[in-house]
Scaffold this active site. Structure first.
Site, PDB file in Angstrom:
ATOM      1  CE  LYS A   1      -6.270  13.781   0.329  1.00  0.00           C
ATOM      2  NZ  LYS A   1      -6.624  12.488  -0.409  1.00  0.00           N
ATOM      3  NE  ARG A   2      -3.313  10.286  10.094  1.00  0.00           N
ATOM      4  CZ  ARG A   2      -3.065   9.135  11.175  1.00  0.00           C
ATOM      5  NH1 ARG A   2      -3.972   8.084  11.216  1.00  0.00           N
ATOM      6  NH2 ARG A   2      -1.982   9.272  11.738  1.00  0.00           N
TER       7      ARG A   2
ATOM      8  CG  HIS B   1      -1.778  -0.928   1.450  1.00  0.00           C
ATOM      9  ND1 HIS B   1      -3.471  -0.702   0.732  1.00  0.00           N
ATOM     10  CD2 HIS B   1      -1.885  -2.343   1.677  1.00  0.00           C
ATOM     11  CE1 HIS B   1      -3.977  -1.767   0.919  1.00  0.00           C
ATOM     12  NE2 HIS B   1      -3.238  -2.902   1.572  1.00  0.00           N
TER      13      HIS B   1
ATOM     14  CE  LYS C   1     -13.678   5.961   1.177  1.00  0.00           C
ATOM     15  NZ  LYS C   1     -12.778   5.959   2.160  1.00  0.00           N
TER      16      LYS C   1
ATOM     17  CB  THR D   1      -9.684   5.032  -0.919  1.00  0.00           C
ATOM     18  OG1 THR D   1      -9.461   5.214   0.484  1.00  0.00           O
ATOM     19  CG2 THR D   1      -9.241   3.809  -1.334  1.00  0.00           C
TER      20      THR D   1
ATOM     21  CE  LYS E   1      -2.182  10.849   3.021  1.00  0.00           C
ATOM     22  NZ  LYS E   1      -2.735   9.886   2.094  1.00  0.00           N
TER      23      LYS E   1
HETATM   24  C1  26W Z   1       3.916   2.700  10.509  1.00  0.00           C
HETATM   25  C2  26W Z   1       3.976   1.562   9.616  1.00  0.00           C
HETATM   26  C3  26W Z   1       2.683   1.711   8.570  1.00  0.00           C
HETATM   27  C4  26W Z   1       3.002   2.119   7.138  1.00  0.00           C
HETATM   28  C5  26W Z   1       2.223   1.837   6.289  1.00  0.00           C
HETATM   29  C6  26W Z   1       1.398   2.235   8.707  1.00  0.00           C
HETATM   30  C7  26W Z   1       0.465   2.276   7.789  1.00  0.00           C
HETATM   31  C8  26W Z   1       0.933   2.232   6.532  1.00  0.00           C
HETATM   32  C9  26W Z   1      -0.051   2.444   5.458  1.00  0.00           C
HETATM   33  C10 26W Z   1       0.431   1.720   4.409  1.00  0.00           C
HETATM   34  C11 26W Z   1      -0.721   3.907   5.259  1.00  0.00           C
HETATM   35  C12 26W Z   1      -1.732   3.727   4.248  1.00  0.00           C
HETATM   36  O1  26W Z   1      -3.173   3.651   4.854  1.00  0.00           O
HETATM   37  N1  26W Z   1      -1.672   3.697   2.978  1.00  0.00           N
HETATM   38  C13 26W Z   1      -2.765   3.926   2.002  1.00  0.00           C
HETATM   39  O2  26W Z   1      -3.469   2.646   1.579  1.00  0.00           O
HETATM   40  C14 26W Z   1      -4.641   3.175   1.067  1.00  0.00           C
HETATM   41  C15 26W Z   1      -5.242   1.805   0.593  1.00  0.00           C
HETATM   42  O3  26W Z   1      -4.638   1.185  -0.350  1.00  0.00           O
HETATM   43  C16 26W Z   1      -4.142   4.018  -0.463  1.00  0.00           C
HETATM   44  O4  26W Z   1      -5.106   4.360  -1.251  1.00  0.00           O
HETATM   45  C17 26W Z   1      -3.421   5.133  -0.012  1.00  0.00           C
HETATM   46  O5  26W Z   1      -2.840   5.864  -1.168  1.00  0.00           O
HETATM   47  C18 26W Z   1      -2.118   4.805   0.958  1.00  0.00           C
HETATM   48  O6  26W Z   1      -1.393   5.956   1.334  1.00  0.00           O
END
Ligand code: 26W
Length: 820
Positions: free
Chosen positions: A544-545, A356, A656, A652, A550
């Protein structure tokens, strides 16, 4: 189940008295909520049992979606909607003097996730159940979900999210299905003359994993799948009696805390990996418990363990559950007695992996010692997987030790979880076309060259049932009326809307729906932050975060630029605009928190300036989450998807927004590219560097942010203002970090570089919004093309191309509901 309103009212009162021994008049809001929730649960439970029976009878292949995060939101309303009893219940309650809205609002939000990845898991569960696919979730029952965000004097403050304070009506604790997960200790090799050595784990700390099952009902189809969330508890008779007897009460009790800490709290970091032992414990804890319960259940069916891979698939949501690979090996070898080769063949037919993120700082690696001490047996297995893999690599790439080192699972003193996942999985996918391409061409190029067949793309999707039908009932019913068909099970039918693109009357109806949603949001904004916004203004939204990549900063700088223009020319004719921003920053991400402060300072400045506030307003909404999202998307005109090209894996919220008729201003990044291709350039506001251009700058240099800022008067003014000119009330260095990121660190995310292009695109938005009919048409095209971004399509592809899963509809026995 009750069929009529009268029956509902009778059963409701009966339930109330049996649960609380109270008459309606004495009941508190909580009593009323629990009573209703339990009634619904009774109905769901019947279907749940039947679903499980039918899966058992048909011996269907099942998929388990392992995720450290599930961002579920509330259940009451969606369960009513999915069971098709919403109207009966609403009316019945109302006749008893109860407002269903109050009950819905009293439910805490299940916020067991950070952002996109966690919400995607929830959308996937919804699509699995609604398409009658045998797919279940596996995760952690965190006592505390993602922190609640408070804004105090413009700064983010975090408060714990104690979502389980009241009883959770939707879970069932299953102590009889508990599993033991072993941490620490040593491995004793027991050799037996004839057979290969066995490994015995001794002196370990046992942790009891207790499952809490939550039902995941499909939309009006009788299917109820399971989300199994694990909670860590002390093993009853192991409450360290030895410490007790030695009088070491303190140690005995603190051990207990250490065990319970495992499922205490969700890590609030999103895409920034930090080496924390507790996080590794969480990962092993739920992966081990989950796999143990899957294998146990499989064996209960008296099926042949050698054929496990024909019956289950385990999907890992990013690398967080990548320990599934060695843990499944351990179970198959140490507990089921299989040899290495067979166990490996099975594991690599069972596990599939989705990546992701391509941000290097998000890639998980664990220091060798930490891993070895916590998971000694798993370490042995990972070492063996690594050794065998490296041997293959050495054969394939003789004389290239550097390449072998880069591709290895263990090197540079760490375990590389992404490498482990790629080696152990049979499928590796990215979440949008461009992201999957980037994985193959850069981030995972060498692994891709070695395992080309594993790699594929599955563009993300969102459940249109929650994000359109539930969140925007006005739009949803207008659409089904127009198309003459319900959309719940056929989002692709939205495309038929294209035939109505020039229907002026429909355009007007759509406008009225949007207008009503904007009024609803305006009222919320008034309550939340005390700012009056005009529902006729352009609602320009970024939710979003908060993250550097971003680029909320780009949005904020553009707002400041608009403000400057309005101050320079008090009569400037711009379309009145309300800029709405919301999102949480990771608690230790100071840069992101600084951005929040900046936006809030802009809001104070602009909203309080009578010279401009008839044309421009800025609102930062605190504590963005699923609930608020459901209010915001239906009311948005403009969707801000402005990440630096190449950085956002998919996104995502872009989907929406689109589904709810917002038009996107966006970079060519993640799924924006596919959205733009679907709607066409006339219905999208593209801007900014392309992925290729961004990568070239990173590779070859040639960009000087300072030079650009000096040569562009708009930018140099914005920088001066950030340096303090604009905010005399604040310390002069308040936004020093932001300025440094732009100038001293040469603007890593190309905020200044893309500013001109962004401002020009915003000017095109301004012009387009003046022609209401034309804007309405753009909005309609976006809705019409959004069907392909339903997670039903995405899950359909996962099911057919990765999991080899076929729908297993549950025979319906209960009476069809007649609503009276
Ligand atoms: C701390 C470790 C960690 C690493 C990565 C925690 C959380 C993450 C995630 C990958 C963050 C995340 O939410 N990524 C998002 O995933 C969505 C679903 O696929 C994508 O639409 C987003 O672009 C992506 O940033």
């Amino acid at each position: 189940m009750f069929v009529t309103k009268a029956e509902f009212k009778r059963s409701y009162k009966r339930k109330m008295s049996s649960m609380f021994g109270k008459a309606l008049e004495e009941a508190s809001l909580a009593d009323k909520y629990i009573t209703l929730a339990s009634m619904i649960r009774d109905t769901i439970n019947e279907r749940w049992v039947r679903t499980n029976e039918s899966y058992l009878e048909q011996e269907t292949r099942q998929v388990y979606y392992f995720s450290l995060e599930f961002l579920l939101g509330r259940f009451l309303e969606s369960n009513l909607l999915y069971l098709d009893i919403c109207d009966t219940v609403r009316q019945g309650l109302s006749e008893m003097g109860i407002d269903l809205e109050d009950l819905i609002e009293s439910e805490p939000d299940a916020g067991l996730g950070n952002g996109g990845l966690g919400r995607l898991a929830a959308c996937f569960l919804d699509s699995l159940a609604s398409q009658a696919l045998p797919g279940h979730g596996c995760g952690i029952r965190y006592k505390y979900g993602l922190f609640a965000q408070k804004i105090i004097d413009g700064y983010q403050v975090e408060l714990p999210d104690n979502w389980l304070r009241e009883t959770n009506a939707w879970e069932i604790r299953k102590p009889d299905k508990a599993a033991i997960v072993k941490f620490g200790g040593r491995i004793k090799t027991v050799s037996d003359e004839k057979k290969s050595p066995r490994f015995e784990h001794v002196d370990y700390l046992p942790v009891k994993a207790v499952p809490y099952d939550m039902p995941i009902p499909g939309y009006r189809n009788g299917t109820v799948n399971t989300l199994r969330l694990w909670s860590a508890e002390v093993v009853d008779n192991e409450f360290d009696f030895s410490s007790f007897s030695r009088g070491d009460y303190i140690n005995a009790v603190s051990n207990r805390y250490a065990v319970e800490a495992i499922s205490e709290v969700l890590y609030p970091d999103d895409s920034n990996y930090k080496n924390r032992q507790l996080r590794l414990k969480q990962q092993y804890f739920f992966v081990s418990a989950g796999l143990q319960s899957i294998v146990r259940r499989y064996k209960k069916k008296k099926l042949d363990i050698h054929r496990l891979a024909d019956h289950i698939a385990v999907h890992i949501n990013d690398t967080h559950p990548a320990l599934a690979v060695p843990e499944l090996m351990r179970i198959l070898m140490d507990e089921e007695g299989l040899g290495w080769d067979e166990a490996w063949r099975m594991t690599t037919r069972i596990v599939a992996y989705t990546n992701h993120t391509i941000m290097p700082e998000a890639l998980e690696t664990w220091p060798y010692e930490v891993f070895r001490d916590l998971l000694p047996r798993i370490m042995m297995i990972v070492e063996e997987i690594n050794a065998r893999f490296c041997a293959r690599l050495q054969k394939a790439y003789p004389g290239e030790p550097e390449r072998v080192r880069r591709m290895a699972i263990i090197s540079d003193g760490v375990i590389k979880m992404a490498n482990l996942a790629v080696v152990g999985a049979f499928s590796v996918n990215g979440v949008a076309e461009v992201h999957s391409q980037l994985l193959q061409n850069s981030v995972m190029r060498e692994l891709y060259e070695f395992f080309p067949k594993k790699f594929n793309n599955k563009t993300n999707g969102v459940t249109h049932r929650r994000w359109l039908i539930k969140a925007n009932p006005g739009l949803s019913s207008l659409l089904s009326e127009t198309l003459g068909t319900p959309l719940a099970h056929q989002p692709e039918k939205l495309a038929d809307l294209m035939a109505h693109a020039d229907d002026k009357a429909l355009g007007e109806q759509l406008r009225l729906v949007k207008r009503a949603n904007k009024e609803r949001l305006a009222a919320f904004i008034q309550r939340a932050v005390g700012v009056t916004v005009d529902p006729d203004s352009l609602f320009d939204v970024q939710v979003k975060r908060i993250h550097a990549y971003k680029r909320q900063l780009l949005n904020a700088l553009h707002v400041l630029h608009l403000y400057n223009q309005l101050r320079d020319d008090p009569d400037l004719d711009i379309v009145p605009r309300t800029v709405i921003i919301a999102g949480k920053a990771a608690p230790s991400y100071y840069y992101a928190k600084n951005i929040i402060k900046f936006i809030n300072e802009l809001a104070v400045l602009i909203n309080g300036d009578p010279r401009v506030n008839d044309r421009l307003k800025v609102v930062f909404l605190e504590n963005y989450g699923i609930q608020m999202a459901e209010l915001i998307f239906p009311a948005a005109d403009l969707s801000e998807q402005i990440s630096t090209a190449s950085k956002e894996a998919s996104g995502t919220s872009n989907m929406k927004f689109m589904m709810n008729g917002a038009v996107t201003i966006g970079t060519d990044d993640g799924a924006n590219i596919e959205i733009r291709a679907a709607v066409g350039d006339d219905n999208f506001f593209p801007f900014g560097l392309s992925v290729g251009e961004v990568l070239r700058y990173y590779r070859e240099g040639g960009y000087s942010a300072a030079a650009l800022a000096a040569s562009d008067q708009r930018l140099s003014r914005l920088i001066r203002q950030l340096q303090g000119e604009l905010f005399p009330r604040l310390p002069q260095d308040e936004f020093h970090n932001i300025v440094r990121s732009l100038l001293d660190y040469n603007d890593e995310f190309f905020v200044l570089r893309d500013f001109g292009s962004y401002a020009a695109a915003q000017a095109r938005v301004d012009a387009a919004f003046r022609d209401r009919a034309a804007w309405q048409r753009m909005s309609l095209v976006n809705i019409a093309q959004s069907g392909r971004f339903s997670s039903d399509r995405t899950i359909g592809l996962y099911a057919s191309e990765i999991w080899k899963l076929t729908p297993c509809p549950v025979p319906q026995r209960s009476p069809v509901l007649i609503q009276k």
